[in-house]
Motif scaffolding. Structure first.
Motif, PDB file in Angstrom:
ATOM      1  N   PRO A 113       3.190 -19.747  39.101  1.00 50.64           N
ATOM      2  CA  PRO A 113       4.342 -19.585  38.212  1.00 50.64           C
ATOM      3  C   PRO A 113       5.531 -20.419  38.701  1.00 50.64           C
ATOM      4  N   LEU A 114       6.449 -20.700  37.781  1.00 53.86           N
ATOM      5  CA  LEU A 114       7.652 -21.439  38.143  1.00 53.86           C
ATOM      6  C   LEU A 114       8.430 -20.709  39.239  1.00 53.86           C
ATOM      7  N   LYS A 137      13.187 -14.730  32.159  1.00 58.63           N
ATOM      8  CA  LYS A 137      12.066 -14.153  32.906  1.00 58.63           C
ATOM      9  C   LYS A 137      10.739 -14.759  32.455  1.00 58.63           C
ATOM     10  N   LYS A 138      10.606 -15.027  31.149  1.00 62.81           N
ATOM     11  CA  LYS A 138       9.354 -15.591  30.646  1.00 62.81           C
ATOM     12  C   LYS A 138       9.101 -16.961  31.249  1.00 62.81           C
ATOM     13  N   ASN A 139      10.157 -17.811  31.326  1.00 61.82           N
ATOM     14  CA  ASN A 139      10.016 -19.122  31.946  1.00 61.82           C
ATOM     15  C   ASN A 139       9.569 -18.995  33.400  1.00 61.82           C
ATOM     16  N   LEU A 140      10.188 -18.097  34.126  1.00 61.01           N
ATOM     17  CA  LEU A 140       9.902 -17.959  35.544  1.00 61.01           C
ATOM     18  C   LEU A 140       8.499 -17.434  35.810  1.00 61.01           C
ATOM     19  N   ASP A 141       7.993 -16.633  34.884  1.00 59.67           N
ATOM     20  CA  ASP A 141       6.672 -16.035  35.087  1.00 59.67           C
ATOM     21  C   ASP A 141       5.537 -16.896  34.535  1.00 59.67           C
ATOM     22  N   GLU A 142       5.860 -17.942  33.753  1.00 64.11           N
ATOM     23  CA  GLU A 142       4.819 -18.782  33.160  1.00 64.11           C
ATOM     24  C   GLU A 142       4.125 -19.604  34.239  1.00 64.11           C
ATOM     25  N   ASN A 143       2.802 -19.627  34.194  1.00 65.76           N
ATOM     26  CA  ASN A 143       2.033 -20.461  35.110  1.00 65.76           C
ATOM     27  C   ASN A 143       2.170 -21.919  34.701  1.00 65.76           C
ATOM     28  N   LEU A 144       2.326 -22.809  35.666  1.00 62.62           N
ATOM     29  CA  LEU A 144       2.539 -24.228  35.398  1.00 62.62           C
ATOM     30  C   LEU A 144       1.245 -25.013  35.235  1.00 62.62           C
ATOM     31  N   LYS A 145       0.111 -24.313  35.323  1.00 67.04           N
ATOM     32  CA  LYS A 145      -1.184 -24.995  35.351  1.00 67.04           C
ATOM     33  C   LYS A 145      -1.417 -25.838  34.105  1.00 67.04           C
ATOM     34  N   VAL A 146      -0.941 -25.370  32.944  1.00 72.29           N
ATOM     35  CA  VAL A 146      -1.178 -26.116  31.707  1.00 72.29           C
ATOM     36  C   VAL A 146       0.101 -26.773  31.195  1.00 72.29           C
ATOM     37  N   GLY A 147       1.027 -27.083  32.100  1.00 68.31           N
ATOM     38  CA  GLY A 147       2.224 -27.806  31.698  1.00 68.31           C
ATOM     39  C   GLY A 147       3.387 -26.886  31.413  1.00 68.31           C
ATOM     40  N   SER A 151       8.857 -26.489  26.967  1.00 65.60           N
ATOM     41  CA  SER A 151      10.134 -26.130  27.587  1.00 65.60           C
ATOM     42  C   SER A 151      10.612 -27.262  28.490  1.00 65.60           C
ATOM     43  N   PRO A 152      11.461 -28.170  27.983  1.00 64.09           N
ATOM     44  CA  PRO A 152      11.922 -29.298  28.812  1.00 64.09           C
ATOM     45  C   PRO A 152      12.785 -28.859  29.981  1.00 64.09           C
ATOM     46  N   ASN A 153      13.443 -27.690  29.885  1.00 63.63           N
ATOM     47  CA  ASN A 153      14.238 -27.226  31.024  1.00 63.63           C
ATOM     48  C   ASN A 153      13.357 -26.934  32.232  1.00 63.63           C
ATOM     49  N   VAL A 154      12.134 -26.450  31.986  1.00 65.08           N
ATOM     50  CA  VAL A 154      11.184 -26.247  33.074  1.00 65.08           C
ATOM     51  C   VAL A 154      10.666 -27.599  33.568  1.00 65.08           C
ATOM     52  N   GLY A 155      10.327 -28.460  32.631  1.00 68.69           N
ATOM     53  CA  GLY A 155       9.803 -29.771  33.002  1.00 68.69           C
ATOM     54  C   GLY A 155      10.768 -30.589  33.831  1.00 68.69           C
TER      55      GLY A 155
END
Length: 493
Positions: A113-114, A137-147, A151-155
């Motif tokens: 996750p992020l 919270k959703k962004n932080l908990d999302e696994n980065l495995k599939v990109g 969400s460009p803020n995560v990218g």
């Protein structure tokens, strides 16, 4: 040897490079460079669009490496396509073993996750509060495995690792005085929208610390920004919602307006969405059919390269694309007669004629002079070059679920919306292949482009050569013969 480095960012970047590879195979001329180095950037290691394009590029590279002497301008597979790592042999630099022999950038530590990627729990409390403000919270908990799932803020956070990677250091160290850079990305997703401005900022930086930074600052750099051109089917379980594409595009455009320093050419392309795609967040199932917008996107690369460096470096140039006719079924006559039609019309037709001959006419002429001179009958089944050629042209030995062939590409373009359908696929009669540009029949309703007409020209062109020279002679002869046939017999080019 001048090199064009093409950074294909995200799924859209991979799909546009797929179309670019097909045009290069057909002999469409890339001016002002001898070699193209595609670099695919996508943290989704199993992304179907990326993996299919990588397989295509690897097949092209193997084919091209066996053509001796190298094809001349205008002939099939003329342009060399190389991996970043392979440049060590020509640049004279020692290759860092971390720079792999591949067409993709190798992300690491992405199966988490992020929150873990940022080492959230080890941060000072003030920094954690800042992260909480920037990411929900959703962004932080999302696994980065599939990109980054749109969400460009995560990218923008994750892709910062590119600037200190061994791949970028190796790229910069080997950058030549006549080399250029081109970025391909979408503006309505996560990886592309974030990755393009970050890469530009890191490569074009007056205070940068990269090797050959002065050359990077002085080199022409262009970019293709792909606007929304498809919708996704609604899926409440997916983190991606195509209803937000336009909003994200407006926000990104506002950012791009102020934050693209040093970019010399920016190309915009998009279309009204005509067909919904399956909603796949990533992985092997994210494999969209080829789309006409991606063909137009590939044309932006050729246009960028045709401009002299001195012209590009004067200012920032902005380009859009328009058809000569707003056809839903796009044919060669839909293109402007002064630029696109002469650039790709004849070349794609010659390549389709080449594929048609090998599929429908070679089996009945395998004892002809042209075939005997290079031992084509047996080599077609057992030779490594011809096995790869069949794989490139037809659905032969493609990875499961990943048809990489020229035939599959045309089939997908014809089945999408808007349709790109310049050929009658599966048609064996050369007179009828090009839609809207059929050859007129001769006396007694005879074929204008008959099998015997083509065979006679091949017999004259293909001479006896050694086994090592045979692939190169084969491509040269078919390129020249199909060019002669199209030039003399197909109207409209």
């Amino acid at each position: 040897m001048a090199t064009l480095y093409v950074f294909g960012i995200g799924g859209t970047g991979a799909r546009v490079i797929r179309s670019l590879t097909m045009l290069l195979a057909a002999g469409v001329e890339m001016q002002n460079c001898d070699r193209v180095v595609p670099i695919l950037i996508d943290p989704d290691a199993l992304n179907g669009d990326k993996q299919r394009t990588i397989e295509l590029l690897k097949t092209y590279q193997r084919l091209r490496s066996q053509l001796q002497p190298a094809p001349e301008a205008g002939q099939f597979f003329h342009t060399e396509v190389a991996t970043l790592a392979s440049l060590a042999s020509t640049s004279g630099q020692v290759r860092d073993p971390r720079v792999k022999e591949t067409f993709e950038y190798n992300f690491s530590g992405m199966d988490e996750p992020l929150r873990d990627y940022l080492h959230y729990h080890a941060l000072p409390v003030e920094s954690r509060h800042l992260v909480d403000l920037l990411f929900d919270k959703k962004n932080l908990d999302e696994n980065l495995k599939v990109g980054f799932k749109g969400s460009p803020n995560v990218g923008s956070v994750v892709l910062n690792q590119l600037s200190t990677s061994p791949e970028i250091d190796f790229f910069a160290n080997g950058f030549g005085p006549d080399d250029r850079v081109f970025f391909i990305s979408s503006i309505f997703g996560g990886t592309g929208a974030a990755g393009f401005p970050l890469l530009l900022k890191n490569l074009r930086n007056p205070a940068g610390k990269l090797p050959k930074q002065d050359r990077l600052n002085a080199a022409p750099m262009g970019a293709l920004t792909v606007l929304p051109y498809f919708d996704l089917k609604s899926d409440e379980t997916s983190a991606i919602d195509s209803n937000t594409f336009i909003t994200k595009t407006k926000a990104a455009l506002a950012y791009y307006q102020r934050n693209l320093p040093g970019l010399n050419a920016l190309y915009y392309v998009g279309d009204q969405a005509k067909k919904q795609q399956e909603n796949r967040e990533g992985g092997g199932q994210q494999r969209n059919d080829a789309h006409f917008v991606e063909v137009v996107g590939a044309l932006a690369v050729f246009d960028f390269m045709r401009h002299p460096a001195a012209t590009l470096l004067q200012d920032t140039h902005y380009y859009e694309y328009g058809l000569e006719r707003d056809d839903q079924d796009v044919q060669f006559q839909s293109f402007d007669p002064g630029q696109t039609r002469p650039l790709i019309g004849a070349a794609l037709t010659e390549f389709e004629f080449f594929a048609t001959w090998l599929e429908h006419h070679f089996p009945d002429t395998d004892d002809a002079v042209y075939a005997k001179n290079i031992g084509l009958k047996s080599a077609w089944q057992t030779g490594a070059f011809y096995r790869d050629l069949r794989r490139f042209l037809f659905d032969y030995n493609s990875p499961e679920g990943q048809p990489i062939s020229f035939s599959a590409w045309l089939r997908e373009l014809q089945g999408n919306a808007r349709r790109f359908a310049p050929f009658r696929l599966g048609e064996a009669d050369f007179d009828k292949i090009v839609v809207g540009q059929e050859a007129k029949k001769g006396f007694f309703n005879s074929d204008v482009i008959s099998r015997s007409y083509v065979r006679e020209r091949l017999d004259k062109q293909l001479r006896k050569v050694t086994d090592a020279e045979a692939p190169g002679e084969f491509i040269r002869a078919f390129s020249d013969v199909m060019h002669e046939v199209v030039t003399e017999k197909v109207p409209g080019f």
